[in-house]
Design an enzyme around this catalytic site. Structure first.
Site, PDB file in Angstrom:
ATOM      1  N   SER A 178      34.239  23.378  35.812  1.00  0.00           N
ATOM      2  CA  SER A 178      33.490  24.547  35.331  1.00  0.00           C
ATOM      3  C   SER A 178      32.946  24.315  33.929  1.00  0.00           C
ATOM      4  O   SER A 178      33.711  24.064  32.994  1.00  0.00           O
ATOM      5  CB  SER A 178      34.392  25.790  35.287  1.00  0.00           C
ATOM      6  OG  SER A 178      34.685  26.229  36.571  1.00  0.00           O
ATOM      7  N   TYR A 191      39.274  28.203  47.360  1.00  0.00           N
ATOM      8  CA  TYR A 191      39.033  29.655  47.425  1.00  0.00           C
ATOM      9  C   TYR A 191      37.620  29.994  47.875  1.00  0.00           C
ATOM     10  O   TYR A 191      37.317  31.145  48.208  1.00  0.00           O
ATOM     11  CB  TYR A 191      39.341  30.332  46.071  1.00  0.00           C
ATOM     12  CG  TYR A 191      38.464  29.895  44.906  1.00  0.00           C
ATOM     13  CD1 TYR A 191      37.139  30.313  44.789  1.00  0.00           C
ATOM     14  CD2 TYR A 191      38.967  29.054  43.919  1.00  0.00           C
ATOM     15  CE1 TYR A 191      36.342  29.917  43.732  1.00  0.00           C
ATOM     16  CE2 TYR A 191      38.180  28.645  42.850  1.00  0.00           C
ATOM     17  CZ  TYR A 191      36.868  29.077  42.766  1.00  0.00           C
ATOM     18  OH  TYR A 191      36.067  28.667  41.725  1.00  0.00           O
ATOM     19  N   GLU A 192      36.720  28.988  47.908  1.00  0.00           N
ATOM     20  CA  GLU A 192      35.368  29.242  48.418  1.00  0.00           C
ATOM     21  C   GLU A 192      35.373  29.301  49.951  1.00  0.00           C
ATOM     22  O   GLU A 192      34.336  29.547  50.566  1.00  0.00           O
ATOM     23  CB  GLU A 192      34.403  28.167  47.918  1.00  0.00           C
ATOM     24  CG  GLU A 192      34.130  28.264  46.424  1.00  0.00           C
ATOM     25  CD  GLU A 192      33.306  27.104  45.886  1.00  0.00           C
ATOM     26  OE1 GLU A 192      32.072  27.232  45.827  1.00  0.00           O
ATOM     27  OE2 GLU A 192      33.898  26.052  45.538  1.00  0.00           O
ATOM     28  N   HIS A 206      28.768  25.357  38.002  1.00  0.00           N
ATOM     29  CA  HIS A 206      28.867  24.176  38.867  1.00  0.00           C
ATOM     30  C   HIS A 206      27.474  23.921  39.452  1.00  0.00           C
ATOM     31  O   HIS A 206      27.052  24.607  40.391  1.00  0.00           O
ATOM     32  CB  HIS A 206      29.877  24.408  40.003  1.00  0.00           C
ATOM     33  CG  HIS A 206      31.299  24.499  39.536  1.00  0.00           C
ATOM     34  ND1 HIS A 206      32.223  23.501  39.779  1.00  0.00           N
ATOM     35  CD2 HIS A 206      31.938  25.451  38.828  1.00  0.00           C
ATOM     36  CE1 HIS A 206      33.381  23.852  39.237  1.00  0.00           C
ATOM     37  NE2 HIS A 206      33.237  25.032  38.649  1.00  0.00           N
ATOM     38  N   ASN A 263      41.106  29.430  27.982  1.00  0.00           N
ATOM     39  CA  ASN A 263      41.666  30.769  27.677  1.00  0.00           C
ATOM     40  C   ASN A 263      43.180  30.640  27.669  1.00  0.00           C
ATOM     41  O   ASN A 263      43.728  29.673  28.192  1.00  0.00           O
ATOM     42  CB  ASN A 263      41.236  31.759  28.773  1.00  0.00           C
ATOM     43  CG  ASN A 263      41.606  31.272  30.169  1.00  0.00           C
ATOM     44  OD1 ASN A 263      40.910  30.420  30.743  1.00  0.00           O
ATOM     45  ND2 ASN A 263      42.700  31.758  30.693  1.00  0.00           N
ATOM     46  N   HIS A 275      35.876  24.306  45.922  1.00  0.00           N
ATOM     47  CA  HIS A 275      37.199  24.886  45.731  1.00  0.00           C
ATOM     48  C   HIS A 275      37.715  25.447  47.055  1.00  0.00           C
ATOM     49  O   HIS A 275      36.941  25.951  47.877  1.00  0.00           O
ATOM     50  CB  HIS A 275      37.153  26.034  44.709  1.00  0.00           C
ATOM     51  CG  HIS A 275      36.630  25.644  43.365  1.00  0.00           C
ATOM     52  ND1 HIS A 275      35.299  25.671  43.051  1.00  0.00           N
ATOM     53  CD2 HIS A 275      37.272  25.211  42.254  1.00  0.00           C
ATOM     54  CE1 HIS A 275      35.123  25.281  41.801  1.00  0.00           C
ATOM     55  NE2 HIS A 275      36.310  24.987  41.290  1.00  0.00           N
ATOM     56  N   HIS A 315      35.612  34.857  34.040  1.00  0.00           N
ATOM     57  CA  HIS A 315      34.973  33.540  34.174  1.00  0.00           C
ATOM     58  C   HIS A 315      33.892  33.302  33.109  1.00  0.00           C
ATOM     59  O   HIS A 315      33.638  32.167  32.730  1.00  0.00           O
ATOM     60  CB  HIS A 315      34.402  33.388  35.593  1.00  0.00           C
ATOM     61  CG  HIS A 315      33.898  32.001  35.898  1.00  0.00           C
ATOM     62  ND1 HIS A 315      34.710  30.881  35.875  1.00  0.00           N
ATOM     63  CD2 HIS A 315      32.658  31.548  36.226  1.00  0.00           C
ATOM     64  CE1 HIS A 315      33.992  29.801  36.167  1.00  0.00           C
ATOM     65  NE2 HIS A 315      32.747  30.183  36.385  1.00  0.00           N
ATOM     66  N   ALA A 353      38.388  23.341  33.945  1.00  0.00           N
ATOM     67  CA  ALA A 353      38.667  24.431  33.008  1.00  0.00           C
ATOM     68  C   ALA A 353      40.008  25.009  33.431  1.00  0.00           C
ATOM     69  O   ALA A 353      40.254  25.168  34.633  1.00  0.00           O
ATOM     70  CB  ALA A 353      37.568  25.484  33.116  1.00  0.00           C
ATOM     71  N   MET A 410      42.520  26.269  39.455  1.00  0.00           N
ATOM     72  CA  MET A 410      42.321  26.464  40.913  1.00  0.00           C
ATOM     73  C   MET A 410      41.679  25.239  41.549  1.00  0.00           C
ATOM     74  O   MET A 410      40.927  25.357  42.524  1.00  0.00           O
ATOM     75  CB  MET A 410      41.431  27.692  41.150  1.00  0.00           C
ATOM     76  CG  MET A 410      41.884  28.949  40.448  1.00  0.00           C
ATOM     77  SD  MET A 410      40.662  30.254  40.600  1.00  0.00           S
ATOM     78  CE  MET A 410      41.198  31.397  39.331  1.00  0.00           C
ATOM     79  N   SER A 411      41.899  24.076  40.967  1.00  0.00           N
ATOM     80  CA  SER A 411      41.253  22.873  41.525  1.00  0.00           C
ATOM     81  C   SER A 411      42.166  21.672  41.281  1.00  0.00           C
ATOM     82  O   SER A 411      43.371  21.826  41.093  1.00  0.00           O
ATOM     83  CB  SER A 411      39.900  22.652  40.837  1.00  0.00           C
ATOM     84  OG  SER A 411      40.074  22.332  39.471  1.00  0.00           O
TER      85      SER A 411
END
Ligand SMILES: O=P(O)(O)O[C@H]1O[C@H](CO)[C@@H](O)[C@H]1O
Ligand SMILES: Nc1nc2[nH]cnc2c(=O)[nH]1
Length: 272
Positions: free
Chosen positions: A31, A86-87, A62, A236, A84, A247, A114, A212-213
């Site tokens: 990201s 989650y996609e 992306h 963060n 990802h 995001h 990220a 998440m990756s």
């Protein structure tokens, strides 16, 4: 279902016809970190949507392109963006590009992302060398029949993040007076950010950063016998450590540190 080796033949034939030759290093740019691919010399860029058996990228930050060429004197195939879980893609689909990199001859990958900082000594904008990971996604890209020509049934993950690459990266950061944190990346499925309770659990379990990756890509790299360098941009503080998460902030932080991130990866790549 077609065998993975057959799909790979179709994808690599297509990429070779587009002018992609031998690859030394695969690069996965997370990201907001895709700009590094703009520095690739003699670049050939191909949108993911054109590549046979690739998914498409739907996440802000992306770009969704494969970029081939030379970076720091090495032949690289860079992904500007990634897929990802989650996609809605299977773990096999998420990690297919790593298989392609390996099939094109890449002996190593550099994975970047990220991530939220769990370690209380981290601040947004820090770069973190990934020394190990915790796969907390609840899935694994190697579940299913093992194609023995791709790798072993039970891959060893003892040194998934190649120790020599970690040493080189630390030396390079040191020589450049760049501060570099190090730690364990814990991969969640997403797309929700974590709850504060999950972050307290992650800390107890030994995580320094969450995202998440990455974990599935590194599992496939290990299965393929590739060396791995992993770098997180701490965008963060993790949930419960700052008032709320979004995001837009993640992408904003990568904007702020991208020059330093690019310098670190390029200078390290030159030494690998
Ligand atoms: O890991 P990358 O793709 O860099 O991005 C991270 O940032 C996004 C959430 O803000 C998620 O996709 C998470 O995995
Ligand atoms: N899971 C997760 N992914 C992120 N990507 C960037 N920041 C975060 C975070 O705090 N949690």
């Amino acid at each position: 279902m077609a065998k993975l080796s057959e799909l790979l033949k179709e994808t690599t034939t297509f990429l070779k016809e587009k002018g992609i030759g031998e690859v030394d290093f695969g690069l996965i740019l997370g990201s907001g970190l895709g700009e590094l691919a703009d520095e690739v010399e003699d670049a050939i860029a191909i949108p993911f949507s054109e590549v046979p058996h690739f998914a498409v990228s739907t996440v802000v930050g992306h770009a969704g392109k494969l970029v081939y060429g030379t970076l720091s004197g090495k032949k690289v195939l860079a992904m500007q963006g990634r897929f990802h879980y989650y996609e809605g893609h299977s773990m096999q689909k998420v990690t297919y590009p790593v298989r392609v990199m390996s099939a094109l001859g890449a002996h190593s990958i550099i994975v970047t992302n990220a991530a939220g900082g769990v370690n209380e000594n981290f601040i947004p904008g820090n770069l973190m060398l990934i020394t190990d990971h915790i796969n907390f996604t609840g899935d694994n890209p190697l579940i299913g029949e093992n194609e023995d020509e791709m790798g072993p049934r039970f891959p060893d993950m003892s040194h998934a993040y190649t120790p020599e690459y970690c040493e080189v990266t630390k030396k390079v950061a040191n020589a450049q007076n760049m501060s570099l944190q190090e730690g364990v990346y814990m991969g969640y499925s997403g797309p929700t950010y974590e709850t504060p309770a999950e972050i307290r659990m992650s800390r107890v379990m030994g995580a320094d950063a969450v995202g998440m990756s990455t974990v599935s890509e590194v599992i496939v790299a290990a299965h393929s016998g590739m060396k791995v360098l992993g770098i997180s941009c701490i965008t963060n503080l993790a949930a419960g450590m700052q008032s709320s998460l979004n995001h837009a902030e993640v992408v904003e932080t990568t904007e702020r540190v991208k020059a330093q991130f690019k310098e670190l990866v390029k200078a390290t790549l030159a030494e690998l």
